[in-house]
Each structure stands twice: as C-alpha cells, then as structure tokens.
Motif scaffolding. Sequence first.
Motif, PDB file in Angstrom:
ATOM      1  N   GLY A 233       0.542  -0.935   0.150  1.00  0.00           N
ATOM      2  CA  GLY A 233      -0.121   0.133  -0.404  1.00  0.00           C
ATOM      3  C   GLY A 233       0.625   1.323  -0.473  1.00  0.00           C
ATOM      4  N   SER A 234       2.190   1.709   1.140  1.00  0.00           N
ATOM      5  CA  SER A 234       2.596   2.593   0.965  1.00  0.00           C
ATOM      6  C   SER A 234       3.672   2.708  -0.145  1.00  0.00           C
ATOM      7  N   PHE A 235       3.750   1.478  -0.832  1.00  0.00           N
ATOM      8  CA  PHE A 235       4.535   1.484  -2.170  1.00  0.00           C
ATOM      9  C   PHE A 235       3.982   2.186  -3.026  1.00  0.00           C
ATOM     10  N   PHE A 236       2.382   1.760  -3.378  1.00  0.00           N
ATOM     11  CA  PHE A 236       1.926   1.764  -4.618  1.00  0.00           C
ATOM     12  C   PHE A 236       0.853   3.612  -4.319  1.00  0.00           C
ATOM     13  N   LEU A 237       0.749   3.843  -3.265  1.00  0.00           N
ATOM     14  CA  LEU A 237      -0.073   4.740  -2.004  1.00  0.00           C
ATOM     15  C   LEU A 237       1.630   5.484  -3.029  1.00  0.00           C
ATOM     16  N   ILE A 238       3.171   5.946  -2.763  1.00  0.00           N
ATOM     17  CA  ILE A 238       4.323   6.797  -2.834  1.00  0.00           C
ATOM     18  C   ILE A 238       3.641   7.095  -4.309  1.00  0.00           C
ATOM     19  N   LEU A 239       4.263   6.014  -4.943  1.00  0.00           N
ATOM     20  CA  LEU A 239       4.689   6.071  -6.526  1.00  0.00           C
ATOM     21  C   LEU A 239       2.982   6.975  -7.172  1.00  0.00           C
ATOM     22  N   LEU A 240       1.861   6.456  -7.492  1.00  0.00           N
ATOM     23  CA  LEU A 240       1.129   7.168  -7.682  1.00  0.00           C
ATOM     24  C   LEU A 240       0.830   8.239  -7.228  1.00  0.00           C
ATOM     25  N   GLY A 241       1.304   9.264  -6.063  1.00  0.00           N
ATOM     26  CA  GLY A 241       1.311   9.820  -5.893  1.00  0.00           C
ATOM     27  C   GLY A 241       2.249  10.792  -6.720  1.00  0.00           C
ATOM     28  N   TYR A 242       3.701   9.845  -6.475  1.00  0.00           N
ATOM     29  CA  TYR A 242       4.980  10.994  -6.800  1.00  0.00           C
ATOM     30  C   TYR A 242       4.459  10.881  -8.874  1.00  0.00           C
TER      31      TYR A 242
END
Length: 190
Positions: free
Chosen positions: A42-51
Amino acid sequence: MHFTENISNKLSELITRELNYNDDKKEIITYAIETALLFVLGSFFLILLGYSLNALMPTVIAAFFGSSLRRVSGGAHFDTPLKCLAFGTIVYSFLGVSTKKVVEYDLTNRQILIFLLLISLLTVAFLAPVDSESKPIKSTSFKYRLKIFSMLFVIISFLVVALVDSELVIVSAVLGVVYQSITLLPVFNK
C-alpha cells in the motif's frame, strides 16, 4: 485466496515449521506477515501514484491522517484487502492532487477547514467506531475507548489547522480526516 494471503501462508509455514510452533502461533504469524505485506504494498503504490501525479507530499499527509483515524474509528470495508488498498491509493492520491490545486489557486479558507473538521468530529462522535462482520467489536468498554480516541484524533487535527503554517499540510490533513469520516456513514457500512 489472494496473493498476499498465499505469500503469508507460505512464509509462516516456513517459520513455524523451523521453530516448531503450533497452529495458534502460526495463525498469528500469518496475520502479522500479511498485514506487513499489505502495508508495504500500500505504501509503495501510494508513494508511486502520488509521485507520478506530482502530489507526493499532500498524498502522504492525507493518507497518514486518514489511516490514523481509521485505526481507531473503523469504517467501510471491501471484501478483499487488495481492493481496499487499490481504492485507498486512488482516493488519497486524488486528495493529494486536490490539495495542490486548492493551495495553488489560493482557495484555502481556515474557517471552512475548521467547519469540515467540526462535521468530522460530530460524525465520529455519533458513528465511531464502525466495525464489520469479519471484525465485530463486542466489548462496550473497548468501543467507548475507540470512540474517545477517534474524537481526540479529530481534535488533534483541529490543533494542526490552528498551529501549522503550511497550507499544503493543513488542507491535506483535513481532507484525509474528512474522507475517513465519510467512510463511517451507514450508507457505506451495510
């Protein structure tokens, strides 16, 4: 069985066989591994999409405030953790982009943010905690404590709005709290 559950089962099987643990300990280890995997994913995808949307900081702040409130208030559930993870990633990224636009166009109004938090506080006071069929809360004293912690978290959010000087931070925080409060409404919890 979804893929994180499958990985968790295989890893816990290795660990418990090596340590000669019983089935109860295996279940605890499986749950801990799956929870950790979901958090990392979840953190990885959240950071990836937010970035990728050029809204990393507000996305992470909104997710932090929303998920922190969720820990004590409960809320709407999907039928699989991966659906919840995907939906949360999209919503918090959208909130991050929205925050950037609100700040960019100088549409921030602290009175409106305080009003939104007041509505969230009332929502939490009347509806939290919201449990689910898969995780019912049976203890009335535990329910009471969760309600108090939920209300305290929203009050802390009021302090953030009052004390922090960054519009990006306060709008992100408020949107995260508001979104999580919306998930408490009965229409989302059938």
